[in-house]
Design a protein around this motif. Structure first.
Motif, PDB file in Angstrom:
ATOM      1  N   LEU A 263       2.541  13.302   3.702  1.00  0.00           N
ATOM      2  CA  LEU A 263       1.400  13.544   2.828  1.00  0.00           C
ATOM      3  C   LEU A 263       1.801  14.258   1.550  1.00  0.00           C
ATOM      4  N   ARG A 264       2.722  15.226   1.665  1.00  0.00           N
ATOM      5  CA  ARG A 264       3.194  15.904   0.458  1.00  0.00           C
ATOM      6  C   ARG A 264       3.865  14.913  -0.492  1.00  0.00           C
ATOM      7  N   GLY A 265       4.668  14.036   0.077  1.00  0.00           N
ATOM      8  CA  GLY A 265       5.358  13.054  -0.748  1.00  0.00           C
ATOM      9  C   GLY A 265       4.417  12.040  -1.346  1.00  0.00           C
ATOM     10  N   LEU A 266       3.412  11.627  -0.572  1.00  0.00           N
ATOM     11  CA  LEU A 266       2.488  10.605  -1.035  1.00  0.00           C
ATOM     12  C   LEU A 266       1.541  11.142  -2.102  1.00  0.00           C
ATOM     13  N   GLY A 267       1.079  12.381  -1.925  1.00  0.00           N
ATOM     14  CA  GLY A 267       0.157  12.966  -2.891  1.00  0.00           C
ATOM     15  C   GLY A 267      -1.197  12.289  -2.918  1.00  0.00           C
ATOM     16  N   ALA A 268      -1.547  11.610  -1.850  1.00  0.00           N
ATOM     17  CA  ALA A 268      -2.821  10.899  -1.739  1.00  0.00           C
ATOM     18  C   ALA A 268      -3.236  10.891  -0.279  1.00  0.00           C
ATOM     19  N   ILE A 269      -4.502  10.555  -0.023  1.00  0.00           N
ATOM     20  CA  ILE A 269      -5.000  10.482   1.344  1.00  0.00           C
ATOM     21  C   ILE A 269      -5.239   9.010   1.691  1.00  0.00           C
ATOM     22  N   PRO A 270      -4.508   8.470   2.677  1.00  0.00           N
ATOM     23  CA  PRO A 270      -4.754   7.080   3.091  1.00  0.00           C
ATOM     24  C   PRO A 270      -6.056   6.993   3.871  1.00  0.00           C
ATOM     25  N   CYS A 271      -6.735   5.852   3.760  1.00  0.00           N
ATOM     26  CA  CYS A 271      -7.920   5.656   4.599  1.00  0.00           C
ATOM     27  C   CYS A 271      -7.461   5.432   6.038  1.00  0.00           C
ATOM     28  N   PRO A 272      -8.352   5.605   7.016  1.00  0.00           N
ATOM     29  CA  PRO A 272      -7.930   5.511   8.417  1.00  0.00           C
ATOM     30  C   PRO A 272      -7.257   4.196   8.796  1.00  0.00           C
ATOM     31  N   TYR A 273      -7.646   3.086   8.166  1.00  0.00           N
ATOM     32  CA  TYR A 273      -7.064   1.790   8.535  1.00  0.00           C
ATOM     33  C   TYR A 273      -5.583   1.670   8.190  1.00  0.00           C
TER      34      TYR A 273
ATOM     35  N   LEU B 125     -10.648   6.490  -6.167  1.00  0.00           N
ATOM     36  CA  LEU B 125     -10.082   5.566  -5.195  1.00  0.00           C
ATOM     37  C   LEU B 125      -9.153   4.589  -5.887  1.00  0.00           C
ATOM     38  N   SER B 126      -8.094   4.189  -5.186  1.00  0.00           N
ATOM     39  CA  SER B 126      -7.192   3.147  -5.668  1.00  0.00           C
ATOM     40  C   SER B 126      -6.847   2.242  -4.501  1.00  0.00           C
ATOM     41  N   GLY B 127      -7.101   0.936  -4.664  1.00  0.00           N
ATOM     42  CA  GLY B 127      -6.712   0.004  -3.616  1.00  0.00           C
ATOM     43  C   GLY B 127      -7.764  -1.042  -3.345  1.00  0.00           C
ATOM     44  N   VAL B 128      -7.736  -1.576  -2.128  1.00  0.00           N
ATOM     45  CA  VAL B 128      -8.655  -2.629  -1.716  1.00  0.00           C
ATOM     46  C   VAL B 128      -9.300  -2.212  -0.397  1.00  0.00           C
ATOM     47  N   ASN B 129     -10.340  -2.924  -0.021  1.00  0.00           N
ATOM     48  CA  ASN B 129     -11.109  -2.568   1.162  1.00  0.00           C
ATOM     49  C   ASN B 129     -10.232  -2.456   2.406  1.00  0.00           C
ATOM     50  N   HIS B 130     -10.389  -1.355   3.123  1.00  0.00           N
ATOM     51  CA  HIS B 130      -9.621  -1.031   4.329  1.00  0.00           C
ATOM     52  C   HIS B 130      -8.134  -0.872   4.044  1.00  0.00           C
ATOM     53  N   HIS B 131      -7.774  -0.790   2.764  1.00  0.00           N
ATOM     54  CA  HIS B 131      -6.389  -0.481   2.382  1.00  0.00           C
ATOM     55  C   HIS B 131      -6.439   0.298   1.073  1.00  0.00           C
ATOM     56  N   VAL B 132      -7.233   1.367   1.114  1.00  0.00           N
ATOM     57  CA  VAL B 132      -7.498   2.150  -0.083  1.00  0.00           C
ATOM     58  C   VAL B 132      -6.986   3.573   0.101  1.00  0.00           C
ATOM     59  N   PHE B 133      -6.601   4.192  -0.997  1.00  0.00           N
ATOM     60  CA  PHE B 133      -6.139   5.581  -0.986  1.00  0.00           C
ATOM     61  C   PHE B 133      -7.071   6.420  -1.850  1.00  0.00           C
ATOM     62  N   VAL B 134      -7.339   7.650  -1.409  1.00  0.00           N
ATOM     63  CA  VAL B 134      -8.027   8.619  -2.255  1.00  0.00           C
ATOM     64  C   VAL B 134      -6.951   9.343  -3.055  1.00  0.00           C
ATOM     65  N   THR B 135      -6.975   9.160  -4.356  1.00  0.00           N
ATOM     66  CA  THR B 135      -5.931   9.725  -5.214  1.00  0.00           C
ATOM     67  C   THR B 135      -6.384  10.990  -5.935  1.00  0.00           C
ATOM     68  N   ASP B 136      -7.675  11.312  -5.863  1.00  0.00           N
ATOM     69  CA  ASP B 136      -8.155  12.595  -6.375  1.00  0.00           C
ATOM     70  C   ASP B 136      -9.518  12.872  -5.767  1.00  0.00           C
ATOM     71  N   VAL B 137      -9.814  14.163  -5.620  1.00  0.00           N
ATOM     72  CA  VAL B 137     -11.113  14.611  -5.123  1.00  0.00           C
ATOM     73  C   VAL B 137     -11.613  15.678  -6.084  1.00  0.00           C
ATOM     74  N   PHE B 138     -12.906  15.586  -6.414  1.00  0.00           N
ATOM     75  CA  PHE B 138     -13.493  16.526  -7.360  1.00  0.00           C
ATOM     76  C   PHE B 138     -14.678  17.242  -6.726  1.00  0.00           C
ATOM     77  N   HIS B 139     -14.769  18.544  -6.993  1.00  0.00           N
ATOM     78  CA  HIS B 139     -15.943  19.317  -6.602  1.00  0.00           C
ATOM     79  C   HIS B 139     -16.617  19.791  -7.876  1.00  0.00           C
ATOM     80  N   LYS B 140     -17.829  19.309  -8.101  1.00  0.00           N
ATOM     81  CA  LYS B 140     -18.574  19.606  -9.326  1.00  0.00           C
ATOM     82  C   LYS B 140     -17.733  19.298 -10.563  1.00  0.00           C
ATOM     83  N   GLY B 141     -16.991  18.202 -10.499  1.00  0.00           N
ATOM     84  CA  GLY B 141     -16.221  17.745 -11.648  1.00  0.00           C
ATOM     85  C   GLY B 141     -14.831  18.332 -11.788  1.00  0.00           C
ATOM     86  N   LYS B 142     -14.466  19.274 -10.929  1.00  0.00           N
ATOM     87  CA  LYS B 142     -13.156  19.918 -11.000  1.00  0.00           C
ATOM     88  C   LYS B 142     -12.292  19.442  -9.842  1.00  0.00           C
ATOM     89  N   THR B 143     -11.048  19.044 -10.128  1.00  0.00           N
ATOM     90  CA  THR B 143     -10.187  18.524  -9.076  1.00  0.00           C
ATOM     91  C   THR B 143      -9.906  19.574  -8.002  1.00  0.00           C
TER      92      THR B 143
END
Length: 438
Positions: A246-256, A196-214
């Motif tokens: 989304l392709r340009g951002l390369g991250a997932i914004p939180c719903p807020y 995660l990168s950001g602040v509460n209710h204004h955070v982005f998921v910048t990577d997701v890992f499954h069993k340690g692998k992106t």
């Protein structure tokens, strides 16, 4: 195993049955022997209703956990091990004003963003600071787990204006995002971790890992290929982001982030709700009335399914998991609001950030992410500046600073309108804003 005393301030909240359920389900590993539910005089009736349900739930579960109801905060706090806060200063009437007054001037009104979030912070921060003073005297070794919104600002206020370090801000949004990603991948949530990168209710998921692998590329591909895929919230309708964005951002914004990337669309929806008398606070008031009627039923001995319709549903899993991991030194990864201390290198050291942490017996240990990517840096810096000015205004009662803070928020169209809305909300909430009386 040391038995635990936990104090919940705002114990008359409709969320409390979920918290009780969380402690019941974990009682073997988390031996809570005393749960004190604390509220103020104006919340006495709700406290008694929800407290009696909590007692029935514990009896039904057959566990050794005493439920205490109290209007005396200091008596409850003595020798506590954990203190959770889930209060709403001014109750739902205040939330409705936070939403309706900005909308009446053509500005988004929302519980934790823009003008609404600012005034919830103004009402809440002084009370939280008073609670911390009591904790420093009565239970200095306790952890404060704050779920009260705006969670990031409340946490930062404690870090900046007290010497109390044992505070953690908590939000159900990262919890929900993690479970959504697990559903997309059709794997167990325990197998997923996030950056995660950001602040509460204004955070982005910048990577997701499954069993340690992106697996971030897989997650992004899912969002890009299905424009209807979105991380929806119960408390507002989240619109879908375009594949190009989304392709340009390369991250997932939180719903807020919807309020900032779809400002005009959300404002148009707010205006319709305003006219219909169905702003979110008004909807929640009706939902809560129904919930408390259910809670009165002496035959009800479990958390009712209807509670999941509240916007903060499932937060008890996050709260109880956090307490469990500290108590048992589990060293798992959870997503909380803590002092930055360089984990995000281009945000202030003493500010609160929402970030992945290893949860140990000594508290959260932030996982460093380095500098914010330029794609998300600007919007986060803007909100962080707004937060810091809001916190200072909440403590000092500086009206000029409050207007400047709101003017800096992207949801505010102009400094002139900021002044109008701030002064109108100050008048509406004057009973709960003694710091601004001068």
């Amino acid at each position: 195993m040391k038995k635990l005393k936990i104090v919940t301030i705002g114990g008359g909240s409709s969320y409390t049955p979920e918290l009780v359920e969380g402690f019941i389900n974990r009682h073997k590993d988390l031996p809570v022997s005393e749960l004190w539910l604390v509220d103020v005089e104006s919340g006495r009736e709700k406290l008694e209703i929800v407290g009696n349900l909590a007692k029935r739930m514990v009896d039904e579960a057959g566990i050794d956990m005493q439920i205490h109801l109290s209007l005396d905060r200091r008596a409850a706090l003595l020798d506590a091990d954990f203190v959770t806060t889930q209060m709403r200063v001014g109750q739902l009437k205040a939330r409705i004003l936070d939403e309706r007054i900005p909308i009446s001037h053509g500005m988004i009104g929302q519980e934790t963003n823009g003008a609404g979030g600012m005034f919830k912070a103004f009402r809440t921060i002084p009370v939280i600071l008073d609670i911390v003073k009591d904790m420093e005297e009565l239970c200095p070794e306790a952890w404060l787990i704050n779920f009260t919104n705006p969670a990031g600002m409340v946490t930062e206020a404690v870090l900046r204006y007290t010497n109390f370090e044992r505070v953690i801000g908590l939000c159900n949004v990262p919890f929900d995002m993690k479970h959504s990603f697990a559903s997309i991948l059709d794997v167990a949530p325990e197998e997923i971790t996030m950056e995660l990168s950001g602040v509460n209710h204004h955070v982005f998921v910048t990577d997701v890992f499954h069993k340690g692998k992106t697996v971030m590329s897989t997650i992004l591909d899912k969002y890009v290929s299905d424009s209807e895929e979105t991380l929806a919230m119960k408390n507002f309708d989240a619109l879908s982001y375009s594949p190009d964005f989304l392709r340009g951002l390369g991250a997932i914004p939180c719903p807020y982030h919807n309020y900032y990337y779809f400002t005009q669309e959300q404002l148009a929806k707010n205006l319709k709700e305003f006219e219909a008398g169905t702003v979110r606070g008004e909807v929640v008031a009706k939902l809560e009335a129904e919930l408390f009627e259910l809670y009165k039923d002496q035959d009800l001995k479990v958390k009712p399914k209807q509670l999941e319709q509240r916007g903060g549903a499932h937060y008890s899993d996050a709260a109880c998991s956090l307490i469990d991991s500290i108590y048992n030194d589990r060293k798992d990864i959870q997503y909380v609001n803590v002092r930055n201390n360089g984990a995000v290198s281009n945000l202030p050291l003493n500010s609160a950030v929402e970030i992945a942490c290893v949860i140990t017996g000594n508290g959260p240990q932030p996982i460093t992410v380095g500098p914010l990517n330029p794609k998300i840096n600007g919007t986060i810096q803007t909100i962080k500046s707004f937060e810091q000015m809001t916190i200072e205004a909440a403590v000092t009662g500086n009206v000029d600073l409050a207007i400047t803070a709101l003017s800096s928020n992207p949801l505010c169209p102009s400094d002139r309108l900021a002044g109008i809305v701030v002064r109108e909300l100050l008048e509406a909430h004057r009973d709960y804003l003694p710091q601004f009386k001068r």
